[in-house]
Design a protein around this motif. Structure first.
Motif, mmCIF file in Angstrom:
data_model
loop_
_atom_site.group_PDB
_atom_site.id
_atom_site.type_symbol
_atom_site.label_atom_id
_atom_site.label_comp_id
_atom_site.label_asym_id
_atom_site.label_seq_id
_atom_site.Cartn_x
_atom_site.Cartn_y
_atom_site.Cartn_z
ATOM 1 N N SER A 157 -3.884 -10.340 -6.033
ATOM 2 C CA SER A 157 -2.522 -9.869 -5.827
ATOM 3 C C SER A 157 -2.354 -9.346 -4.394
ATOM 4 O O SER A 157 -3.260 -8.685 -3.866
ATOM 5 C CB SER A 157 -2.230 -8.737 -6.815
ATOM 6 O OG SER A 157 -1.112 -7.992 -6.407
ATOM 7 N N ARG A 186 -0.745 -6.900 -3.528
ATOM 8 C CA ARG A 186 -0.852 -5.434 -3.618
ATOM 9 C C ARG A 186 -2.302 -4.981 -3.419
ATOM 10 O O ARG A 186 -2.549 -3.922 -2.851
ATOM 11 C CB ARG A 186 -0.342 -4.937 -4.962
ATOM 12 C CG ARG A 186 1.145 -5.029 -5.100
ATOM 13 C CD ARG A 186 1.574 -4.463 -6.424
ATOM 14 N NE ARG A 186 3.004 -4.671 -6.588
ATOM 15 C CZ ARG A 186 3.673 -4.280 -7.627
ATOM 16 N NH1 ARG A 186 3.056 -3.661 -8.614
ATOM 17 N NH2 ARG A 186 4.957 -4.494 -7.709
ATOM 18 N N THR A 187 -3.233 -5.781 -3.898
ATOM 19 C CA THR A 187 -4.644 -5.440 -3.750
ATOM 20 C C THR A 187 -5.025 -5.362 -2.275
ATOM 21 O O THR A 187 -5.755 -4.457 -1.860
ATOM 22 C CB THR A 187 -5.525 -6.479 -4.472
ATOM 23 O OG1 THR A 187 -5.131 -6.553 -5.841
ATOM 24 C CG2 THR A 187 -6.993 -6.124 -4.379
#
Length: 169
Positions: free
Chosen positions: A11, A13-14
């Motif tokens: 992701s 976001r990671t």
């Protein structure tokens, strides 16, 4: 960052948990991964107390062996030398000249003090003594796609000897 996350199958976001943005990612990658690993490899079995010729050959051979196995790191080092990103990375991390490769700085300073080599600023010594090694590694990679590899360890060390002779007093 989106493309990177997709390629890594994670992701986006990671990625942003560890890196603020693309520049932060490149700075950390360069300073922590590439430069640090390169420094460890180059300094393996090297001592700032070595004889000048012996020390230079050790540094060159260590660099050559490391880069042959780590072409992406070589590419990033080449990019980093001419990138304003490197200067920003040093400023962000508060890295001063000599923080990396300190044993090499001491080695060169000692050899200047002992009258073994010509006295030049660190950046001039780096250009004179190590830029030819980078150019030869570049040639090595150019020849990996050709019938015959002309850049062998023997040729590399012979070139190192020529560079050494050029800076000796």
């Amino acid at each position: 960052m989106q493309k990177l996350a997709k390629a890594a199958n994670i992701s986006p976001r990671t990625i942003y948990i560890k890196y603020a943005n693309k520049e932060d990612l490149l700075v950390k990658l360069f300073v922590e991964e590439v430069l640090g690993a390169y420094e460890r490899a180059v300094l393996e079995d090297f001592s700032s107390d070595m004889d000048f010729t012996q020390g230079m050959k050790k540094l060159w051979l260590n660099a050559f062996r490391y880069f042959k196995k780590n072409r992406p790191s070589f590419s990033l080092m080449q990019y980093g030398k001419s990138s304003p990103l490197l200067n920003r990375a040093y400023q962000q991390k508060n890295i001063k000249q000599g923080d990396f490769f300190a044993p090499i700085h001491r080695f060169l300073e000692r050899n200047v003090e002992e009258g073994v080599i010509q006295p030049f600023p660190h950046d001039v010594h780096r250009a004179l003594l190590f830029s030819p090694a980078f150019d030869l590694v570049n040639e090595y990679f150019d020849y990996t796609e050709r019938r015959e590899q002309i850049i062998t360890e023997e040729v590399f060390l012979a070139c190192c000897e020529v560079v050494i002779k050029g800076i000796l007093k």
